[in-house]
Motif scaffolding. Structure first.
Motif, PDB file in Angstrom:
ATOM      1  N   ILE A  70      15.488  -0.481  -2.208  1.00  0.00           N
ATOM      2  CA  ILE A  70      14.054  -0.655  -2.421  1.00  0.00           C
ATOM      3  C   ILE A  70      13.347   0.037  -1.264  1.00  0.00           C
ATOM      4  O   ILE A  70      13.490  -0.357  -0.109  1.00  0.00           O
ATOM      5  N   ARG A  72       9.951   0.755  -0.767  1.00  0.00           N
ATOM      6  CA  ARG A  72       8.558   0.517  -0.421  1.00  0.00           C
ATOM      7  C   ARG A  72       8.257  -0.977  -0.329  1.00  0.00           C
ATOM      8  O   ARG A  72       8.938  -1.820  -0.916  1.00  0.00           O
ATOM      9  N   LEU A  73       7.189  -1.285   0.411  1.00  0.00           N
ATOM     10  CA  LEU A  73       6.674  -2.644   0.524  1.00  0.00           C
ATOM     11  C   LEU A  73       5.179  -2.627   0.261  1.00  0.00           C
ATOM     12  O   LEU A  73       4.453  -1.795   0.820  1.00  0.00           O
ATOM     13  N   ARG A  74       4.716  -3.540  -0.594  1.00  0.00           N
ATOM     14  CA  ARG A  74       3.286  -3.740  -0.829  1.00  0.00           C
ATOM     15  C   ARG A  74       2.922  -5.107  -0.271  1.00  0.00           C
ATOM     16  O   ARG A  74       3.522  -6.122  -0.646  1.00  0.00           O
ATOM     17  N   ALA A  84       0.391  -0.413   1.000  1.00  0.00           N
ATOM     18  CA  ALA A  84       1.656  -0.105   0.332  1.00  0.00           C
ATOM     19  C   ALA A  84       2.185   1.176   0.946  1.00  0.00           C
ATOM     20  O   ALA A  84       1.542   2.234   0.858  1.00  0.00           O
ATOM     21  N   PRO A  86       6.094   3.321   2.406  1.00  0.00           N
ATOM     22  CA  PRO A  86       7.557   3.309   2.465  1.00  0.00           C
ATOM     23  C   PRO A  86       8.039   2.446   3.634  1.00  0.00           C
ATOM     24  O   PRO A  86       7.438   2.442   4.716  1.00  0.00           O
ATOM     25  N   ASN A 176       8.498  -3.696 -12.306  1.00  0.00           N
ATOM     26  CA  ASN A 176       8.567  -3.182 -10.940  1.00  0.00           C
ATOM     27  C   ASN A 176      10.037  -3.001 -10.533  1.00  0.00           C
ATOM     28  O   ASN A 176      10.818  -3.955 -10.533  1.00  0.00           O
ATOM     29  N   THR A 178      10.632  -0.639  -7.743  1.00  0.00           N
ATOM     30  CA  THR A 178      10.593   0.207  -6.548  1.00  0.00           C
ATOM     31  C   THR A 178      10.006  -0.446  -5.314  1.00  0.00           C
ATOM     32  O   THR A 178      10.169   0.077  -4.210  1.00  0.00           O
ATOM     33  N   GLU A 179       9.295  -1.584  -5.469  1.00  0.00           N
ATOM     34  CA  GLU A 179       8.561  -2.153  -4.346  1.00  0.00           C
ATOM     35  C   GLU A 179       8.898  -3.619  -4.126  1.00  0.00           C
ATOM     36  O   GLU A 179       9.006  -4.393  -5.089  1.00  0.00           O
ATOM     37  N   GLN A 180       9.045  -3.995  -2.867  1.00  0.00           N
ATOM     38  CA  GLN A 180       8.936  -5.400  -2.512  1.00  0.00           C
ATOM     39  C   GLN A 180       7.448  -5.730  -2.451  1.00  0.00           C
ATOM     40  O   GLN A 180       6.664  -4.962  -1.913  1.00  0.00           O
ATOM     41  N   VAL A 181       7.071  -6.868  -3.009  1.00  0.00           N
ATOM     42  CA  VAL A 181       5.663  -7.268  -3.055  1.00  0.00           C
ATOM     43  C   VAL A 181       5.509  -8.622  -2.386  1.00  0.00           C
ATOM     44  O   VAL A 181       6.241  -9.575  -2.716  1.00  0.00           O
TER      45      VAL A 181
END
Length: 374
Positions: A70, A72-74, A84, A86, A176, A178-181
């Motif tokens: 994973i 990216r992080l948002r 948001a 990388p 989703n 691709t991102e940790q949210v």
């Protein structure tokens, strides 16, 4: 009575890492756990890059195989600010029934002797520790989680209100991948919901907040999760406590050491505990393997050397961010400056610290948002 150089209560990440480190140093190791593995464990399932690095240093590779990186992080602030970007290094989401099993098998393959047993008592004797009157060890490591039997045996109470969180997690379908949210909220701050995708159309989702002395119902936690992450409809919901690192007991007494959640090593910002668990477990196992003489002092020194500065910074930052608008200022600063974002991630997922430049950037946004704030 069987004798071992090192006995470890709890075969989760901290206990398995301790067993691996002790075996690498040549010690005989007994590893006790009441569960039959693989077993589920309520957790966010997030595996940060720093945790993987520690395990690779113990000779363990492939713990995240089959679960995509994973990148990216948002992060959504309590007042709605958002960023948001990388991640500095990719993370993974690996269910604990998989991750813990892989670590435990690595420890057993390295020579640790696994015992399925519920430990009820530990007793100090000359030159060692006796476990339930059946096993004797030169050094005992308590890695048995938030409800640690070993911690209670040492006379250390659970974390008080304000330093103990509760969280509820489950699994839900998501688009989703691709991102940790992480979505924070002003309501009962500090509190947040998360979505960590597994990469196969499912995600670990949950909600947690700091306890203030008033019990929280399951219905309340579910309602907060649905409010912050609408439409997820999670299944397999389970709750758990998180003893935050802002209130830690002494790391050792006599020939008994504590590691992971038993030592209240949970990051106060993110609830991350896997990195702390494998790192403290590895330190405890390596120190224990060298013998019981002054082992508590040597373990305390090792922890201070490796994590002391970081824990001081995280505790101070937790104090500063008791006001939700301070977090919004930090999120706004991270949205404008990638280096601030990276520092925040490293503080929340690893052993990072704040430097003067990062503090200055956040202070600048703080002044912009609240000109009258001190």
């Amino acid at each position: 009575m069987q004798e071992f150089d090192v006995a470890i209560v709890g075969a989760g990440p901290a206990g398995s890492a301790a067993a691996l480190a002790a075996r690498r140093a040549g010690a005989s190791v007994a590893l006790f756990d009441r569960a039959e593995f693989p077993r589920d464990k309520p957790c966010g399932d997030g595996i940060a890059a720093d945790a993987v690095t520690v395990l690779e240093g113990l000779g363990v590779y492939g713990v995240t195989d089959g679960y995509p990186a994973i990148e990216r992080l948002r992060l959504v602030g309590p007042g709605g600010s958002a960023v948001a970007r990388p991640l500095p290094r990719a993370a993974h989401t690996v269910p604990r029934r998989v991750f813990d099993e892989r670590l435990l098998r690595a420890a057993v393959n390295a020579g640790a002797e696994l015992r399925k047993h519920t430990v009820r008592s530990v007793r100090a004797v000359d030159g060692g520790v006796v476990i339930d009157g059946r096993w004797r060890a030169g050094v005992l490591i308590g890695a048995d989680g938030a409800g640690s039997v070993v911690r209670r045996a040492l006379g250390f109470p659970v974390n008080p209100p304000g330093h103990l969180a509760v969280a509820l997690r489950g699994y839900a379908r998501t688009s989703n991948t691709t991102e940790q949210v992480i979505v924070t909220t002003r309501a009962r701050w500090p509190a947040y919901a998360w979505e960590f995708p597994l990469g196969d159309g499912a995600a670990n989702v949950g909600y947690g907040e700091v306890l203030r002395g008033v019990p929280l119902s399951r219905a309340y936690l579910v309602e907060r999760l649905e409010t912050l992450l609408p439409g997820r409809e999670p299944t397999g919901l389970r709750g758990h406590h998180l003893p935050l690192s802002t209130h830690r007991p002494p790391p050792a007494r006599g020939r008994v050491l504590l590691a992971g959640d038993a030592l209240s090593l949970i990051n106060p910002f993110t609830g991350e505990g896997i990195f702390y668990a494998v790192l403290s477990g590895a330190l405890a196992g390596a120190v224990a393997a060298t013998g019981g003489e002054r082992v508590a002092e040597r373990y305390g020194r090792a922890l201070r050397h490796r994590l002391g500065r970081h824990l001081r910074h995280s505790s101070f930052a937790a104090l500063l961010t008791r006001k939700s608008w301070v977090v919004d200022a930090a999120v706004a600063a991270a949205a404008r400056d990638g280096e601030v974002f990276d520092r925040m991630v490293e503080l929340g997922l690893g052993d990072g610290v704040f430097d003067l430049r990062t503090i200055g950037r956040i202070a600048s946004r703080l002044g912009h948002r609240h000109p009258a704030a001190p």
